[in-house]
Design an enzyme around this catalytic site. Structure first.
Site, PDB file in Angstrom:
ATOM      1  N   GLU A 123       0.841  -1.210   0.000  1.00 27.21           N
ATOM      2  CA  GLU A 123       0.000   0.000   0.000  1.00 27.21           C
ATOM      3  C   GLU A 123       0.870   1.251   0.000  1.00 27.21           C
ATOM      4  O   GLU A 123       0.571   2.240  -0.661  1.00 27.21           O
ATOM      5  CB  GLU A 123      -0.934   0.005   1.215  1.00 27.21           C
ATOM      6  CG  GLU A 123      -2.048  -1.008   1.135  1.00 27.21           C
ATOM      7  CD  GLU A 123      -2.946  -0.831  -0.091  1.00 27.21           C
ATOM      8  OE1 GLU A 123      -3.360   0.296  -0.373  1.00 27.21           O
ATOM      9  OE2 GLU A 123      -3.204  -1.841  -0.771  1.00 27.21           O
ATOM     10  N   TRP A 130       1.657   2.328  -3.317  1.00 30.45           N
ATOM     11  CA  TRP A 130       0.694   3.121  -4.104  1.00 30.45           C
ATOM     12  C   TRP A 130       1.097   4.590  -4.060  1.00 30.45           C
ATOM     13  O   TRP A 130       0.886   5.346  -5.005  1.00 30.45           O
ATOM     14  CB  TRP A 130      -0.729   2.948  -3.569  1.00 30.45           C
ATOM     15  CG  TRP A 130      -1.426   1.757  -4.160  1.00 30.45           C
ATOM     16  CD1 TRP A 130      -1.530   0.510  -3.603  1.00 30.45           C
ATOM     17  CD2 TRP A 130      -2.127   1.686  -5.418  1.00 30.45           C
ATOM     18  NE1 TRP A 130      -2.246  -0.316  -4.442  1.00 30.45           N
ATOM     19  CE2 TRP A 130      -2.624   0.385  -5.555  1.00 30.45           C
ATOM     20  CE3 TRP A 130      -2.376   2.604  -6.438  1.00 30.45           C
ATOM     21  CZ2 TRP A 130      -3.354  -0.029  -6.670  1.00 30.45           C
ATOM     22  CZ3 TRP A 130      -3.106   2.210  -7.551  1.00 30.45           C
ATOM     23  CH2 TRP A 130      -3.592   0.900  -7.662  1.00 30.45           C
ATOM     24  N   TRP A 169     -19.133  15.107 -17.864  1.00 23.22           N
ATOM     25  CA  TRP A 169     -19.333  15.216 -16.418  1.00 23.22           C
ATOM     26  C   TRP A 169     -20.206  16.443 -16.163  1.00 23.22           C
ATOM     27  O   TRP A 169     -20.160  17.413 -16.919  1.00 23.22           O
ATOM     28  CB  TRP A 169     -18.015  15.450 -15.686  1.00 23.22           C
ATOM     29  CG  TRP A 169     -16.913  14.492 -15.984  1.00 23.22           C
ATOM     30  CD1 TRP A 169     -15.859  14.704 -16.815  1.00 23.22           C
ATOM     31  CD2 TRP A 169     -16.717  13.192 -15.427  1.00 23.22           C
ATOM     32  NE1 TRP A 169     -15.018  13.608 -16.810  1.00 23.22           N
ATOM     33  CE2 TRP A 169     -15.522  12.668 -15.965  1.00 23.22           C
ATOM     34  CE3 TRP A 169     -17.433  12.407 -14.528  1.00 23.22           C
ATOM     35  CZ2 TRP A 169     -15.031  11.412 -15.636  1.00 23.22           C
ATOM     36  CZ3 TRP A 169     -16.945  11.160 -14.198  1.00 23.22           C
ATOM     37  CH2 TRP A 169     -15.764  10.666 -14.750  1.00 23.22           C
ATOM     38  N   ASN A 199      -9.976   4.962   3.773  1.00 24.11           N
ATOM     39  CA  ASN A 199      -9.808   4.702   2.336  1.00 24.11           C
ATOM     40  C   ASN A 199     -11.018   4.012   1.706  1.00 24.11           C
ATOM     41  O   ASN A 199     -11.448   4.378   0.616  1.00 24.11           O
ATOM     42  CB  ASN A 199      -8.548   3.860   2.113  1.00 24.11           C
ATOM     43  CG  ASN A 199      -8.323   3.576   0.638  1.00 24.11           C
ATOM     44  OD1 ASN A 199      -8.144   4.496  -0.157  1.00 24.11           O
ATOM     45  ND2 ASN A 199      -8.352   2.305   0.262  1.00 24.11           N
ATOM     46  N   TRP A 233     -14.853  14.612 -11.490  1.00 22.62           N
ATOM     47  CA  TRP A 233     -13.977  14.137 -10.414  1.00 22.62           C
ATOM     48  C   TRP A 233     -13.166  15.286  -9.801  1.00 22.62           C
ATOM     49  O   TRP A 233     -12.771  15.224  -8.632  1.00 22.62           O
ATOM     50  CB  TRP A 233     -13.053  13.025 -10.911  1.00 22.62           C
ATOM     51  CG  TRP A 233     -12.174  13.421 -12.065  1.00 22.62           C
ATOM     52  CD1 TRP A 233     -12.473  13.322 -13.384  1.00 22.62           C
ATOM     53  CD2 TRP A 233     -10.867  14.001 -12.001  1.00 22.62           C
ATOM     54  NE1 TRP A 233     -11.439  13.812 -14.149  1.00 22.62           N
ATOM     55  CE2 TRP A 233     -10.442  14.237 -13.325  1.00 22.62           C
ATOM     56  CE3 TRP A 233     -10.014  14.346 -10.952  1.00 22.62           C
ATOM     57  CZ2 TRP A 233      -9.199  14.803 -13.623  1.00 22.62           C
ATOM     58  CZ3 TRP A 233      -8.771  14.906 -11.253  1.00 22.62           C
ATOM     59  CH2 TRP A 233      -8.378  15.132 -12.574  1.00 22.62           C
ATOM     60  N   TRP A 255      -8.781   9.975  -7.199  1.00 23.16           N
ATOM     61  CA  TRP A 255     -10.006  10.447  -7.855  1.00 23.16           C
ATOM     62  C   TRP A 255     -10.132   9.889  -9.261  1.00 23.16           C
ATOM     63  O   TRP A 255     -11.220   9.499  -9.697  1.00 23.16           O
ATOM     64  CB  TRP A 255     -10.092  11.976  -7.824  1.00 23.16           C
ATOM     65  CG  TRP A 255     -10.669  12.389  -6.498  1.00 23.16           C
ATOM     66  CD1 TRP A 255      -9.982  12.825  -5.403  1.00 23.16           C
ATOM     67  CD2 TRP A 255     -12.047  12.306  -6.106  1.00 23.16           C
ATOM     68  NE1 TRP A 255     -10.844  13.026  -4.352  1.00 23.16           N
ATOM     69  CE2 TRP A 255     -12.119  12.719  -4.764  1.00 23.16           C
ATOM     70  CE3 TRP A 255     -13.218  11.923  -6.754  1.00 23.16           C
ATOM     71  CZ2 TRP A 255     -13.322  12.762  -4.057  1.00 23.16           C
ATOM     72  CZ3 TRP A 255     -14.426  11.965  -6.050  1.00 23.16           C
ATOM     73  CH2 TRP A 255     -14.468  12.380  -4.721  1.00 23.16           C
TER      74      TRP A 255
HETATM   75  C1  LIG Z   1     -10.675   9.494  -3.874  1.00 26.71           C
HETATM   76  C2  LIG Z   1      -9.395   9.252  -3.068  1.00 26.71           C
HETATM   77  C3  LIG Z   1      -8.606  10.333  -2.690  1.00 26.71           C
HETATM   78  C4  LIG Z   1      -7.432  10.124  -1.958  1.00 26.71           C
HETATM   79  N1  LIG Z   1      -6.669  11.227  -1.598  1.00 26.71           N
HETATM   80  C5  LIG Z   1      -5.513  11.035  -0.907  1.00 26.71           C
HETATM   81  C6  LIG Z   1      -4.711  12.147  -0.522  1.00 26.71           C
HETATM   82  O1  LIG Z   1      -4.986  13.307  -0.843  1.00 26.71           O
HETATM   83  N2  LIG Z   1      -3.592  11.897   0.224  1.00 26.71           N
HETATM   84  C7  LIG Z   1      -3.235  10.622   0.577  1.00 26.71           C
HETATM   85  O2  LIG Z   1      -2.205  10.452   1.251  1.00 26.71           O
HETATM   86  N3  LIG Z   1      -3.957   9.565   0.200  1.00 26.71           N
HETATM   87  C8  LIG Z   1      -5.092   9.722  -0.522  1.00 26.71           C
HETATM   88  N4  LIG Z   1      -5.839   8.628  -0.864  1.00 26.71           N
HETATM   89  C9  LIG Z   1      -5.312   7.272  -0.606  1.00 26.71           C
HETATM   90  C10 LIG Z   1      -5.707   6.628   0.734  1.00 26.71           C
HETATM   91  O3  LIG Z   1      -7.085   6.757   0.956  1.00 26.71           O
HETATM   92  C11 LIG Z   1      -4.953   7.206   1.932  1.00 26.71           C
HETATM   93  O4  LIG Z   1      -3.567   7.256   1.658  1.00 26.71           O
HETATM   94  C12 LIG Z   1      -5.167   6.340   3.183  1.00 26.71           C
HETATM   95  O5  LIG Z   1      -6.526   6.253   3.485  1.00 26.71           O
HETATM   96  C13 LIG Z   1      -4.413   6.944   4.347  1.00 26.71           C
HETATM   97  O6  LIG Z   1      -4.676   6.237   5.526  1.00 26.71           O
HETATM   98  P1  LIG Z   1      -3.523   5.420   6.262  1.00 26.71           P
HETATM   99  O7  LIG Z   1      -2.318   6.272   6.394  1.00 26.71           O
HETATM  100  O8  LIG Z   1      -4.118   4.870   7.498  1.00 26.71           O
HETATM  101  O9  LIG Z   1      -3.252   4.278   5.198  1.00 26.71           O
HETATM  102  P2  LIG Z   1      -2.524   2.862   5.346  1.00 26.71           P
HETATM  103  O10 LIG Z   1      -3.484   1.829   4.854  1.00 26.71           O
HETATM  104  O11 LIG Z   1      -1.944   2.685   6.678  1.00 26.71           O
HETATM  105  O12 LIG Z   1      -1.356   2.958   4.249  1.00 26.71           O
HETATM  106  C14 LIG Z   1      -0.031   3.415   4.553  1.00 26.71           C
HETATM  107  C15 LIG Z   1       0.362   4.527   3.611  1.00 26.71           C
HETATM  108  O13 LIG Z   1       0.396   4.071   2.268  1.00 26.71           O
HETATM  109  C16 LIG Z   1      -0.036   5.119   1.385  1.00 26.71           C
HETATM  110  N5  LIG Z   1      -1.256   4.702   0.702  1.00 26.71           N
HETATM  111  C17 LIG Z   1      -2.160   3.780   1.099  1.00 26.71           C
HETATM  112  N6  LIG Z   1      -3.138   3.650   0.194  1.00 26.71           N
HETATM  113  C18 LIG Z   1      -2.860   4.508  -0.807  1.00 26.71           C
HETATM  114  C19 LIG Z   1      -3.495   4.827  -2.049  1.00 26.71           C
HETATM  115  N7  LIG Z   1      -4.614   4.228  -2.458  1.00 26.71           N
HETATM  116  N8  LIG Z   1      -2.921   5.773  -2.833  1.00 26.71           N
HETATM  117  C20 LIG Z   1      -1.776   6.382  -2.466  1.00 26.71           C
HETATM  118  N9  LIG Z   1      -1.126   6.110  -1.310  1.00 26.71           N
HETATM  119  C21 LIG Z   1      -1.671   5.187  -0.494  1.00 26.71           C
HETATM  120  C22 LIG Z   1      -0.325   6.331   2.239  1.00 26.71           C
HETATM  121  O14 LIG Z   1       0.831   7.145   2.273  1.00 26.71           O
HETATM  122  C23 LIG Z   1      -0.591   5.708   3.598  1.00 26.71           C
HETATM  123  O15 LIG Z   1      -0.323   6.583   4.669  1.00 26.71           O
HETATM  124  C24 LIG Z   1      -7.035   8.819  -1.616  1.00 26.71           C
HETATM  125  C25 LIG Z   1      -7.846   7.745  -1.992  1.00 26.71           C
HETATM  126  C26 LIG Z   1      -9.019   7.947  -2.716  1.00 26.71           C
HETATM  127  C27 LIG Z   1      -9.861   6.764  -3.097  1.00 26.71           C
END
Ligand SMILES: Cc1cc2nc3c(=O)[nH]c(=O)nc-3n(C[C@H](O)[C@H](O)[C@H](O)COP(=O)(O)OP(=O)(O)OC[C@H]3O[C@@H](n4cnc5c(N)ncnc54)[C@H](O)[C@@H]3O)c2cc1C
Length: 461
Positions: free
Chosen positions: A279, A282, A310, A345, A363, A386
């Site tokens: 993750e 990502w 859109w 997420n 979006w 997005w």
């Molecule tokens: C519509 C949408 C908008 C989002 N906008 C952002 C945003 O502005 N900033 C942001 O940091 N994340 C964004 N995310 C990705 C993701 O939702 C968050 O990174 C995550 O929820 C952060 O929670 P966590 O640190 O507990 O994640 P954990 O599950 O603990 O993951 C650890 C780290 O991995 C990275 N990560 C995990 N999932 C993703 C992902 N899908 N994409 C990119 N990095 C990821 C993050 O840095 C996160 O802190 C977005 C997702 C969606 C669907």
């Protein structure tokens, strides 16, 4: 070592440990000036939003304390950046300016100009990688060129992660005596009390970041592959804002996960740690895409969506923003965002699908709202997220996969704890009916799904 002075231009690397620019300065100069320059206009049109500014204020306070404890001092100045750096160079006779690289298009352009201008003035200017595990230009497909699909990208960078190790904080030489602007004068805090509750959830700064990571590794990593989908639980790390502001480096996260995992005998620990790293990747992939396809800030990566119709300003948008759609899990998510500066997420995907598909709204409207209200707002991750949910990005969920918020709620919030926490007016509903739209729902889920699929026919054709 010479008697020279170095300026460390801090941006989104608000930490002392594993900070290559700070270390280089400490090893090459007799005096080191850590400086933060406030110049949001230079990031336009995506200058930081209100929630990010709240975070930045508190992160700078924490950094200032950490630097003081290390015998140094944080200096704050207002931009324009080049002008502020030149003034500081005059005041300190600095011969070296260092920073850690960022990858947003506007920032890359600004940084290149600054590097060239400093070198023209015979000042040594150097940049480093402190933000990513794999910088975008170091990863390419076998055929050459950037990846557009996540899985092969992850497979390609996975082997190199074992070679990466963070560096400890350097011993800091003293800072030259120069004046600092007051943090309060940057006006980063919102005038309304909207963010007052954020402190219940967040402690900006490096200490807060390491505490979050430790809690995650102790309590949740072994459950992460499934737990990460349950919004009522704290089974994800909540590191995203800390990573965004560089209060902890991805190399530090990686090393700590590796170290913890080696001693973790709980069932599922290995699998959980590996899933967590995937993750984290990502985030790498999102920065890879934004670097190689900077036009995706405004345009869909998938060109077939270029002319997709859109909607822009709809009456439904404010209801979505307020968490007043009448669709329980969606309202819970939007209210979680407003109250805490964060949204889980799984729920980001659900609210995003409703906005871009059922409500057929652009979006970018969703991306802009998140940009202003998320404490972890990050241009690369937000753009990827997005476009992914709208079906128009790299490796995206196909457009025709329209999340049903009722079944998503029933599956991932089966006990209803998440909805009841954020939508208390529904707390008395039975679990069986909890996730059903209310009578005031702004949209018919079935009909709007059909309309969205019809709109998609145009793209298919
Ligand atoms: C519509 C949408 C908008 C989002 N906008 C952002 C945003 O502005 N900033 C942001 O940091 N994340 C964004 N995310 C990705 C993701 O939702 C968050 O990174 C995550 O929820 C952060 O929670 P966590 O640190 O507990 O994640 P954990 O599950 O603990 O993951 C650890 C780290 O991995 C990275 N990560 C995990 N999932 C993703 C992902 N899908 N994409 C990119 N990095 C990821 C993050 O840095 C996160 O802190 C977005 C997702 C969606 C669907």
């Amino acid at each position: 070592m010479t008697q020279s002075t170095a300026i460390v231009w801090l941006r989104r690397d608000l930490r002392l440990a594993d900070n290559p620019a700070l270390r280089y300065a400490a090893e090459h100069a007799a005096r080191v000036l850590p400086v933060f320059i406030h110049a949001p206009d230079e990031e336009a049109p995506w200058q930081p939003g209100a929630a990010s500014n709240w975070w930045l204020h508190h992160s700078l306070l924490a950094l200032s304390d950490d630097l003081k404890a290390a015998g140094s001092k944080l200096v704050i100045r207002n931009g324009p950046t080049l002008q502020a750096l030149r003034t500081l160079i005059d005041e300190t006779n600095a011969t070296l300016v260092v920073w850690n690289r960022l990858y947003d298009p506007a920032v890359i352009k600004r940084d290149k100009q600054i590097k060239a201008a400093l070198r023209d003035n015979n000042v040594e200017a150097r940049s480093f990688n402190g933000y990513l595990l794999a910088e975008p230009w170091t990863v390419e497909t076998k055929a050459g060129g950037p990846y557009k699909v996540y899985t092969p990208f992850w497979k390609s960078i996975r082997p190199r992660l074992d070679q990466l190790h963070p560096e400890a904080a350097p011993d800091l030489p003293p800072a030259p005596r120069v004046a600092s602007d007051k943090l309060d004068a940057l006006n980063l805090l919102p005038s309304l009390g909207w963010a007052d509750g954020f402190h219940d959830h967040w402690t900006p700064g490096a200490t807060g970041a390491h505490d979050k990571l430790d809690r995650f590794l102790e309590d949740a990593v072994h459950r992460y592959p499934d737990g990460r989908n349950i919004p009522a639980r704290q089974d994800t790390s909540r590191l995203s804002p800390h990573l965004h502001f560089g209060e902890i480096s991805p190399r530090e996260v990686l090393a700590r996960v590796r170290e913890h995992n080696a001693a973790d005998s709980r069932p599922g620990a290995n699998k959980g740690a590996e899933k967590f790293l995937s993750e984290l990747a990502w985030r790498e992939f999102a920065h890879h895409l934004l670097y190689h396809f900077p036009e995706t800030l405004e345009q869909p990566l998938n060109p077939r969506f270029k002319d997709f119709e859109w909607l822009w300003d709809t009456d439904d948008l404010p209801a979505w923003q307020r968490g007043d759609t009448g669709i329980p899990v969606v309202d819970a998510g939007m209210r979680e965002l407003w109250q805490t500066g964060y949204m889980h997420n799984r729920v980001r995907m659900i609210v995003g699908s409703l906005l871009t598909k059922n409500l057929r709204t652009h979006w970018l409207q969703g991306a802009r709202w998140f940009w202003d209200t998320l404490v972890d707002a990050n241009l690369a991750n937000n753009t990827l997220g997005w476009q992914w949910i709208a079906g128009c990005g790299a490796d995206a969920a196909p457009y025709f996969r329209i999340f049903n918020p009722v079944t998503q709620g029933e599956k991932f919030d089966a006990d209803g704890d998440y909805v009841r926490r954020f939508v208390p007016e529904l707390a008395d509903r039975s679990n069986k009916h909890l996730h059903q739209p209310t009578e005031a729902a702004i949209i018919d889920l079935k009909r709007s799904r059909q309309t969205a699929l019809t709109a998609y026919d145009v793209v298919k054709a």
